[in-house]
Design a protein around this motif. Structure first.
Motif, PDB file in Angstrom:
ATOM      1  N   ALA A   7      -2.021   8.594  -9.830  1.00 50.28           N
ATOM      2  CA  ALA A   7      -0.708   7.963  -9.961  1.00 50.28           C
ATOM      3  C   ALA A   7       0.256   8.837 -10.754  1.00 50.28           C
ATOM      4  N   GLN A   8      -0.275   9.646 -11.683  1.00 50.26           N
ATOM      5  CA  GLN A   8       0.577  10.474 -12.525  1.00 50.26           C
ATOM      6  C   GLN A   8       1.239  11.610 -11.751  1.00 50.26           C
ATOM      7  N   GLY A  99       0.276   5.373   0.060  1.00 46.21           N
ATOM      8  CA  GLY A  99       0.431   6.225  -1.110  1.00 46.21           C
ATOM      9  C   GLY A  99       1.877   6.629  -1.290  1.00 46.21           C
ATOM     10  N   ALA A 100       2.782   5.654  -1.241  1.00 45.38           N
ATOM     11  CA  ALA A 100       4.218   5.939  -1.199  1.00 45.38           C
ATOM     12  C   ALA A 100       4.733   6.613  -2.459  1.00 45.38           C
ATOM     13  N   GLY A 101       4.084   6.365  -3.607  1.00 38.03           N
ATOM     14  CA  GLY A 101       4.539   6.998  -4.832  1.00 38.03           C
ATOM     15  C   GLY A 101       5.996   6.680  -5.116  1.00 38.03           C
ATOM     16  N   MET A 102       6.759   7.679  -5.556  1.00 33.83           N
ATOM     17  CA  MET A 102       8.176   7.505  -5.859  1.00 33.83           C
ATOM     18  C   MET A 102       9.063   7.973  -4.718  1.00 33.83           C
ATOM     19  N   ASP A 103       8.463   8.252  -3.574  1.00 32.99           N
ATOM     20  CA  ASP A 103       9.237   8.751  -2.441  1.00 32.99           C
ATOM     21  C   ASP A 103      10.303   7.738  -2.027  1.00 32.99           C
ATOM     22  N   THR A 104      11.447   8.221  -1.611  1.00 34.55           N
ATOM     23  CA  THR A 104      12.591   7.360  -1.278  1.00 34.55           C
ATOM     24  C   THR A 104      12.729   7.088   0.214  1.00 34.55           C
ATOM     25  N   ARG A 112      19.931   2.606   7.150  1.00 33.59           N
ATOM     26  CA  ARG A 112      20.419   2.834   8.510  1.00 33.59           C
ATOM     27  C   ARG A 112      19.655   2.064   9.579  1.00 33.59           C
ATOM     28  N   SER A 113      18.616   1.328   9.191  1.00 38.35           N
ATOM     29  CA  SER A 113      17.807   0.605  10.160  1.00 38.35           C
ATOM     30  C   SER A 113      17.197  -0.624   9.501  1.00 38.35           C
ATOM     31  N   ASP A 114      16.987  -1.679  10.308  1.00 39.14           N
ATOM     32  CA  ASP A 114      16.324  -2.866   9.780  1.00 39.14           C
ATOM     33  C   ASP A 114      14.848  -2.912  10.150  1.00 39.14           C
ATOM     34  N   VAL A 115      14.284  -1.801  10.647  1.00 35.00           N
ATOM     35  CA  VAL A 115      12.858  -1.754  10.948  1.00 35.00           C
ATOM     36  C   VAL A 115      12.070  -2.036   9.672  1.00 35.00           C
ATOM     37  N   PRO A 116      11.078  -2.919   9.718  1.00 32.15           N
ATOM     38  CA  PRO A 116      10.340  -3.242   8.492  1.00 32.15           C
ATOM     39  C   PRO A 116       9.520  -2.053   7.988  1.00 32.15           C
ATOM     40  N   VAL A 117       9.549  -1.853   6.679  1.00 35.93           N
ATOM     41  CA  VAL A 117       8.826  -0.765   6.021  1.00 35.93           C
ATOM     42  C   VAL A 117       7.854  -1.376   5.020  1.00 35.93           C
ATOM     43  N   PHE A 118       6.597  -0.947   5.089  1.00 36.90           N
ATOM     44  CA  PHE A 118       5.560  -1.427   4.183  1.00 36.90           C
ATOM     45  C   PHE A 118       5.088  -0.243   3.346  1.00 36.90           C
ATOM     46  N   GLU A 119       5.418  -0.257   2.061  1.00 36.18           N
ATOM     47  CA  GLU A 119       5.013   0.823   1.172  1.00 36.18           C
ATOM     48  C   GLU A 119       3.770   0.366   0.409  1.00 36.18           C
ATOM     49  N   VAL A 120       2.697   1.122   0.536  1.00 33.76           N
ATOM     50  CA  VAL A 120       1.402   0.746  -0.030  1.00 33.76           C
ATOM     51  C   VAL A 120       0.987   1.780  -1.071  1.00 33.76           C
ATOM     52  N   ASP A 121       0.593   1.308  -2.242  1.00 34.85           N
ATOM     53  CA  ASP A 121       0.137   2.246  -3.274  1.00 34.85           C
ATOM     54  C   ASP A 121      -0.626   1.477  -4.345  1.00 34.85           C
ATOM     55  N   LEU A 122      -1.150   2.217  -5.303  1.00 33.16           N
ATOM     56  CA  LEU A 122      -1.848   1.623  -6.435  1.00 33.16           C
ATOM     57  C   LEU A 122      -0.914   0.664  -7.185  1.00 33.16           C
ATOM     58  N   GLY A 177       0.472  13.525   1.029  1.00 35.92           N
ATOM     59  CA  GLY A 177      -0.044  13.937  -0.263  1.00 35.92           C
ATOM     60  C   GLY A 177      -1.080  13.006  -0.847  1.00 35.92           C
ATOM     61  N   VAL A 178      -1.904  12.396   0.011  1.00 34.27           N
ATOM     62  CA  VAL A 178      -2.852  11.385  -0.453  1.00 34.27           C
ATOM     63  C   VAL A 178      -4.304  11.745  -0.154  1.00 34.27           C
ATOM     64  N   THR A 179      -4.593  12.258   1.039  1.00 35.01           N
ATOM     65  CA  THR A 179      -5.987  12.351   1.489  1.00 35.01           C
ATOM     66  C   THR A 179      -6.860  13.166   0.549  1.00 35.01           C
ATOM     67  N   GLN A 180      -6.295  14.174  -0.123  1.00 34.33           N
ATOM     68  CA  GLN A 180      -7.115  14.997  -1.010  1.00 34.33           C
ATOM     69  C   GLN A 180      -7.599  14.222  -2.234  1.00 34.33           C
ATOM     70  N   TYR A 181      -6.935  13.121  -2.574  1.00 32.43           N
ATOM     71  CA  TYR A 181      -7.324  12.327  -3.742  1.00 32.43           C
ATOM     72  C   TYR A 181      -8.410  11.312  -3.417  1.00 32.43           C
ATOM     73  N   LEU A 182      -8.756  11.162  -2.141  1.00 30.24           N
ATOM     74  CA  LEU A 182      -9.711  10.148  -1.721  1.00 30.24           C
ATOM     75  C   LEU A 182     -11.070  10.768  -1.407  1.00 30.24           C
ATOM     76  N   THR A 183     -12.092   9.951  -1.445  1.00 32.07           N
ATOM     77  CA  THR A 183     -13.385  10.391  -0.937  1.00 32.07           C
ATOM     78  C   THR A 183     -13.342  10.397   0.586  1.00 32.07           C
TER      79      THR A 183
END
Length: 295
Positions: A7-8, A99-104, A112-122, A177-183
């Motif tokens: 997370a850091q 693993g959305a982190g702080m990404d914008t 610009r769009s009403d498509v639903p966005v699901f941000e998943v993270d710790l 930027g997530v897969t390397q942190y996982l088993t």
């Protein structure tokens, strides 16, 4: 959980994206007008100092001395994902950012769009993200849902469905930027979770090369090996570019394109008139769902 080492790492890429905004538009490798606002007070002060071109050049040069090609690795992978999402947007029904982190990206898309966005993270990352978005734009847009989840333990599909994601939705999954942190087990479990998405769904993920994880190739990034493999041991898994097609094919995905360092140089760096190398340490894989399997 508050001190989770993965997370850091969420802020570093956003610092680079924010600094990049001070480049003239024709030289800019990634566009992100919200990057600065997602940072802490101290980070924002540091980034603002790089408006002065000589200091910005020194900052980029120092980054390159530490890890050759790392500036392009971060900025160009973000550009690649933004480009592919923009191309696919007319033909998708939802976006899932793992693993959305702080990404914008999700917040910018909501403008610009009403498509639903699901941000998943710790959970700790989601709490920080919610506070940063409140500060940046006054609150989370109605089309964006922030979902706390531990990829090693929790069920992704259940979390999405509990937040109104439809199993019929052609979904663009971003895994940056997530897969390397996982088993390996967690990577495969995530691919199993998205295996049932309908044909026409997209998956764009980044991966660190396997021979870096096992220590047989440093890719001019020995400092990262010491930091993430030896001292903190938070990078756990990698892939080889030649193996990606067969790997994702097990879960009904087909590789459409892989963004290598040559891709970044030819499509982003040279057209911008920049003289930067691109690291071979990390690649991006863009896939489409060809085999719909019921969830």
């Amino acid at each position: 959980m508050a001190h989770n080492p993965a997370a850091q790492t969420a802020y570093g890429p956003m610092v680079q994206a924010a600094i990049e905004q001070y480049e003239p538009p024709e030289r800019r490798l990634v566009d992100d007008d919200l990057a600065l606002s997602m940072l802490s007070t101290r980070q924002r002060a540091f980034v603002r100092a790089t408006q002065w071109t000589p200091l910005r050049r020194l900052m980029i040069a120092a980054t390159e001395r530490a890890v050759s090609g790392s500036w392009a690795l971060i900025t160009c992978r973000k550009r690649f994902i933004d480009d592919k999402l923009a191309e696919a947007l007319p033909n998708i029904d939802a976006v899932v950012i793992l693993g959305a982190g702080m990404d914008t990206r999700g917040i910018r898309l909501a403008h610009r769009s009403d498509v639903p966005v699901f941000e998943v993270d710790l959970p700790v990352s989601i709490d920080r993200k919610r506070a940063a978005v409140q500060r940046a734009v006054g609150g989370v847009p109605s089309s964006v849902r922030l979902l706390p989840l531990d990829f090693e333990r929790d069920d992704l599909v259940d979390a999405l469905m509990d937040n109104c994601w439809s199993t019929d939705a052609r979904t663009f999954v971003i895994w940056e930027g997530v897969t390397q942190y996982l088993t390996e087990d967690a990577v495969r479990a995530t691919l199993v979770a998205v295996e049932g998405m309908p044909a026409g769904s997209r998956l764009l993920f980044t991966y660190v090369r396997a021979d870096f994880i096992d220590g047989s190739n440093m890719y001019d990034a020995a400092v990262l090996y010491k930091r993430f493999r030896q001292r903190r041991q938070v990078w756990k898994y990698g892939l080889n570019p030649d193996d990606v097609g067969a790997f994702v094919g097990q879960y009904g995905w087909r590789v459409v394109e892989q963004a290598s360092p040559d891709y970044y140089v030819q499509n982003y760096i040279r057209p911008a008139g920049r003289n930067l190398p691109a690291s071979d340490l990390e690649w991006s894989a863009y896939c489409t769902k060809v085999t719909p399997n019921p969830l």
